[in-house]
Design a protein around this motif. Structure first.
Motif, mmCIF file in Angstrom:
data_model
loop_
_atom_site.group_PDB
_atom_site.id
_atom_site.type_symbol
_atom_site.label_atom_id
_atom_site.label_comp_id
_atom_site.label_asym_id
_atom_site.label_seq_id
_atom_site.Cartn_x
_atom_site.Cartn_y
_atom_site.Cartn_z
ATOM 1 N N TYR A 113 -1.571 -27.692 -9.475
ATOM 2 C CA TYR A 113 -0.283 -27.458 -8.825
ATOM 3 C C TYR A 113 0.656 -28.629 -9.063
ATOM 4 C CZ TYR A 113 -2.600 -23.796 -6.088
ATOM 5 O OH TYR A 113 -3.284 -22.667 -5.698
ATOM 6 N N GLU A 114 1.942 -28.387 -8.822
ATOM 7 C CA GLU A 114 2.901 -29.474 -8.831
ATOM 8 C C GLU A 114 2.553 -30.403 -7.668
ATOM 9 O OE1 GLU A 114 6.941 -28.173 -8.022
ATOM 10 O OE2 GLU A 114 6.160 -26.499 -6.854
ATOM 11 N N PHE A 115 2.836 -31.684 -7.840
ATOM 12 C CA PHE A 115 2.527 -32.691 -6.828
ATOM 13 C C PHE A 115 3.681 -32.796 -5.839
ATOM 14 C CE2 PHE A 115 2.776 -37.166 -5.421
ATOM 15 C CZ PHE A 115 1.560 -37.253 -4.773
ATOM 16 N N MET A 116 3.369 -32.841 -4.552
ATOM 17 C CA MET A 116 4.392 -32.964 -3.508
ATOM 18 C C MET A 116 4.417 -34.405 -3.006
ATOM 19 S SD MET A 116 5.835 -30.021 -3.075
ATOM 20 C CE MET A 116 5.705 -29.766 -4.828
ATOM 21 N N LEU A 117 5.494 -35.084 -3.339
ATOM 22 C CA LEU A 117 5.634 -36.511 -3.085
ATOM 23 C C LEU A 117 5.516 -36.890 -1.609
ATOM 24 C CD1 LEU A 117 6.260 -39.252 -4.412
ATOM 25 C CD2 LEU A 117 8.675 -38.786 -3.976
ATOM 26 N N ASN A 167 -1.023 -27.243 5.568
ATOM 27 C CA ASN A 167 -0.772 -26.386 4.403
ATOM 28 C C ASN A 167 0.711 -26.193 4.108
ATOM 29 O OD1 ASN A 167 -3.488 -26.053 3.971
ATOM 30 N ND2 ASN A 167 -3.620 -24.174 5.148
ATOM 31 N N ILE A 168 1.546 -26.918 4.811
ATOM 32 C CA ILE A 168 2.979 -26.914 4.521
ATOM 33 C C ILE A 168 3.299 -28.287 3.962
ATOM 34 C CG2 ILE A 168 5.291 -26.750 5.500
ATOM 35 C CD1 ILE A 168 4.026 -24.866 7.628
ATOM 36 N N LEU A 169 3.725 -28.316 2.707
ATOM 37 C CA LEU A 169 3.973 -29.578 2.016
ATOM 38 C C LEU A 169 5.470 -29.816 1.883
ATOM 39 C CD1 LEU A 169 1.268 -29.217 -0.784
ATOM 40 C CD2 LEU A 169 1.034 -30.220 1.486
ATOM 41 N N LEU A 170 5.817 -31.082 1.614
ATOM 42 C CA LEU A 170 7.218 -31.471 1.480
ATOM 43 C C LEU A 170 7.425 -32.144 0.131
ATOM 44 C CD1 LEU A 170 7.544 -32.961 5.075
ATOM 45 C CD2 LEU A 170 8.386 -30.740 4.308
ATOM 46 N N ASP A 171 8.408 -31.655 -0.627
ATOM 47 C CA ASP A 171 8.662 -32.249 -1.938
ATOM 48 C C ASP A 171 9.496 -33.521 -1.790
ATOM 49 O OD1 ASP A 171 11.327 -31.454 -1.646
ATOM 50 O OD2 ASP A 171 11.200 -29.865 -3.151
ATOM 51 N N ASP A 172 9.986 -34.055 -2.899
ATOM 52 C CA ASP A 172 10.693 -35.332 -2.865
ATOM 53 C C ASP A 172 12.006 -35.282 -2.089
ATOM 54 O OD1 ASP A 172 11.672 -33.681 -4.847
ATOM 55 O OD2 ASP A 172 12.131 -35.313 -6.225
ATOM 56 N N SER A 173 12.589 -34.104 -1.882
ATOM 57 C CA SER A 173 13.803 -33.983 -1.067
ATOM 58 C C SER A 173 13.509 -33.317 0.284
ATOM 59 C CB SER A 173 14.890 -33.223 -1.828
ATOM 60 O OG SER A 173 14.440 -31.941 -2.166
ATOM 61 N N PHE A 174 12.255 -33.331 0.696
ATOM 62 C CA PHE A 174 11.776 -32.784 1.968
ATOM 63 C C PHE A 174 11.978 -31.276 2.096
ATOM 64 C CE2 PHE A 174 12.304 -37.282 2.792
ATOM 65 C CZ PHE A 174 11.088 -37.586 3.376
#
Length: 192
Positions: A113-117, A167-174
């Motif tokens: 998967y893409e990585f969530m910062l 199970n809810i992730l946040l990307d680099d811009s939240f």
């Protein structure tokens, strides 16, 4: 030499995974993932049937990835695994974690998967300084949008049975990204 390896791998993937035609997923080898994760050294988290590791793809300009290893007990038969790869690989929504590829080599089964910062919502909510109500509202709305897509808009209808802050992730811009489709139920179009 490299070009012939690419064509060989694509031919092998289409032969073994005919359900994946038209889906842009990479078929990783076990050695590629072992190298990308530095021997599965940095664990990001674990669940009942899987462990997730941080990795870096040298072949993709150092792009960070999350490699989910399915534990032996959770490994499904080949048809179920291929169906899961195919259905998850077809999802495309800004509030879902994107599946980049997979590995199905011998006893090794992985999702890439893409990585969530910014990690999980659980770590974000329970840190010393709590997020303000505006951010909390955006998180709730993003989660609702992702679930609505899975439940009603996606052609195969997923029912995600394990929604929780982990199970809810946040990307680099939240931006919210729902993850962990391992316990999702895939419904037929006439089921509710």
């Amino acid at each position: 030499m490299v070009i012939s390896q690419i064509y060989y791998r694509k031919a092998l993937v289409s032969k073994l995974y005919p359900v994946l035609q038209g889906i842009n997923l990479k078929c990783f080898s076990y050695m590629e993932l072992k190298e990308a994760t530095n021997g599965f050294m940095e664990e990001l988290g674990c669940g009942a049937f899987s462990t997730v590791f941080k990795g870096v793809l040298a072949s993709d300009d150092g792009r960070c990835i999350a490699v989910k290893r399915l534990d032996t007990i959770a490994r499904k038969d080949d048809l179920e695994f291929k169906a899961e790869v195919s259905s998850i690989g077809r999802t495309n929504h800004r509030n879902l974690v994107q599946l980049l590829g997979f590995c199905d080599e011998g006893q090794h089964r992985f999702f890439v998967y893409e990585f969530m910062l910014n990690g999980s919502l659980a770590s974000f909510l329970f840190r010393e300084s709590s997020p303000n109500w505006y951010i909390r509202r955006d998180i709730a709305l993003g989660t609702a949008r992702g679930l609505f897509y899975l439940h009603d808009e996606f052609s195969s209808q997923f029912i995600h049975c394990d929604i929780k802050p982990k199970n809810i992730l946040l990307d680099d811009s939240f931006t919210v990204r729902i993850a962990d489709f391992g316990v999702a139920k895939l419904l037929k179009t006439d089921q509710t």
